[in-house]
Design a protein around this motif. Structure first.
Motif, short mmCIF file in Angstrom:
data_model
loop_
_atom_site.label_atom_id
_atom_site.label_comp_id
_atom_site.label_asym_id
_atom_site.label_seq_id
_atom_site.Cartn_x
_atom_site.Cartn_y
_atom_site.Cartn_z
N HIS A 190 -5.05 -3.12 -23.41
CA HIS A 190 -4.56 -1.88 -24.00
C HIS A 190 -5.71 -0.88 -24.08
N HIS A 250 -7.65 0.52 -26.33
CA HIS A 250 -8.56 0.67 -27.46
C HIS A 250 -10.01 0.47 -27.01
N HIS A 274 -11.94 -2.60 -26.11
CA HIS A 274 -11.45 -3.31 -24.91
C HIS A 274 -11.94 -2.65 -23.63
N HIS A 301 1.25 -3.42 -31.11
CA HIS A 301 -0.12 -3.04 -31.50
C HIS A 301 -0.39 -1.62 -30.98
N ASP A 359 -4.66 -7.66 -28.43
CA ASP A 359 -4.62 -7.60 -29.90
C ASP A 359 -3.22 -7.80 -30.47
ZN LIG Z 1 -6.59 -2.87 -30.27
#
Ligand SMILES: [Zn+2]
Ligand SMILES: [Zn+2]
Length: 301
Positions: free
Chosen positions: A65, A67, A70, A165, A182
């Motif tokens: 994803h 974020h 990551h 998430h 996550d």
């Molecule tokens: Zn995350």
């Protein structure tokens, strides 16, 4: 096929003692699932680690994803190892401009302010957040997909959409294994949409080995069930404490205590978490909103 888990620590100002697990898959192609946060130390750390593992080229960096913890090192690794970076199309806006990762708070601004937070309080957190965001190095090139299927030797890797998430969260599955980002973290996990999160957790239960990005890894089905129970406990708790009506800020305080989060990215998470619980309970007819008060209509689920 060889799977190696590498744990990339958070730089201290972004979360002391925390880390991101990233996974290297070696099987004809070299695939890295996520990258961890960028810092001078982490660049040296990952470079040495990959050298140890005899890796000189990465074919793909697959992001679970959009974020920061990551994709942080993605740009650096792409430069050094030539990887193609891939992300689900519903999270690609975050890689285009990381301010999109916090637009949720703008969309729910009214709800937060009438919930008892002052404009100053929220803008202080947001300003800190924006100054963190301005230092982020976004990947210069990446591709977005809706469904991903990669043939790697005799194996097939497939993306599985797991929203909750974030909208564009995915897991990457090979055989009975899934790299789940996550979506499920031991203990609790931050969510944007409660209903979608619960559906995504169901999908994880089909796998024997669930590899998350933080804390305990791998997770088992029973860990996923524990997480579901944790969420149910939270909903029950909210129904109890809002019996006579309560403001958003007081609900957050009651659940998370008075702890002040120094890291601005963390400071907003409890608010988002409680709002996602409340909106779900409202949709299901368990709570109603009267002015600035949330009131439960039933005492238990
Ligand atoms: Zn995350
Ligand atoms: Zn994370």
């Amino acid at each position: 096929m060889m799977i190696t888990s590498i744990t990339i620590p958070f730089p201290e100002h972004l979360g002391k003692g925390e880390a991101t697990h990233i996974y290297l898959i070696k099987n004809e192609k070299i695939i890295l699932i996520d990258t961890g946060l960028d810092s001078k130390e982490n660049r040296i750390f990952i470079k040495n680690k990959l050298k140890e593992l005899d890796i000189s080229v990465i074919d793909y960096i697959l992001l679970t994803h959009g974020h920061l913890d990551h994709f942080g090192l993605a740009d650096y690794l792409q430069n050094e190892f030539g990887a193609e970076i891939l992300i689900h199309k519903l999270d690609k806006d975050k890689l285009e401009d990381y301010r999109n990762a916090i637009k949720w708070f703008d969309e729910n601004y009214e709800l937060i302010i009438e919930g008892g937070y002052s404009k100053e309080e929220i803008s202080e957190i947001k300003n800190k957040l924006i100054s963190t965001i301005e230092m982020i190095k976004l990947p210069r090139s990446f591709k977005a997909y809706e469904n991903l299927r990669l043939v790697i030797g005799e194996k097939v890797l497939t993306s599985i959409h797991l929203p909750g998430h974030t909208q564009g969260s995915v897991g990457y599955s090979i055989d009975d294994k899934i790299f789940s980002g996550d979506v499920a973290i031991e203990g609790s996990t931050a969510i944007e949409n409660f209903r979608k999160e619960i559906n995504s957790l169901q999908k994880l239960k089909f796998f024997n080995y669930i590899y998350p990005s933080h804390r305990k890894t791998p997770l088992t089905r029973s860990d996923i069930e524990k997480l579901e129970n944790h969420f149910i406990d939270r909903l029950e708790e909210i129904l109890k404490i809002t019996k006579n009506g309560m403001k958003l800020k007081d609900i957050v305080r009651k659940i998370y205590g008075e702890k002040i989060y120094e890291n601005p990215i963390r400071a907003l998470i409890p608010i988002r978490q409680v709002i996602s619980y409340l909106l779900y309970l409202e949709e299901e007819g368990y709570v109603i909103k009267k002015g600035y008060l949330w009131i439960s209509t039933k005492e238990t689920l």
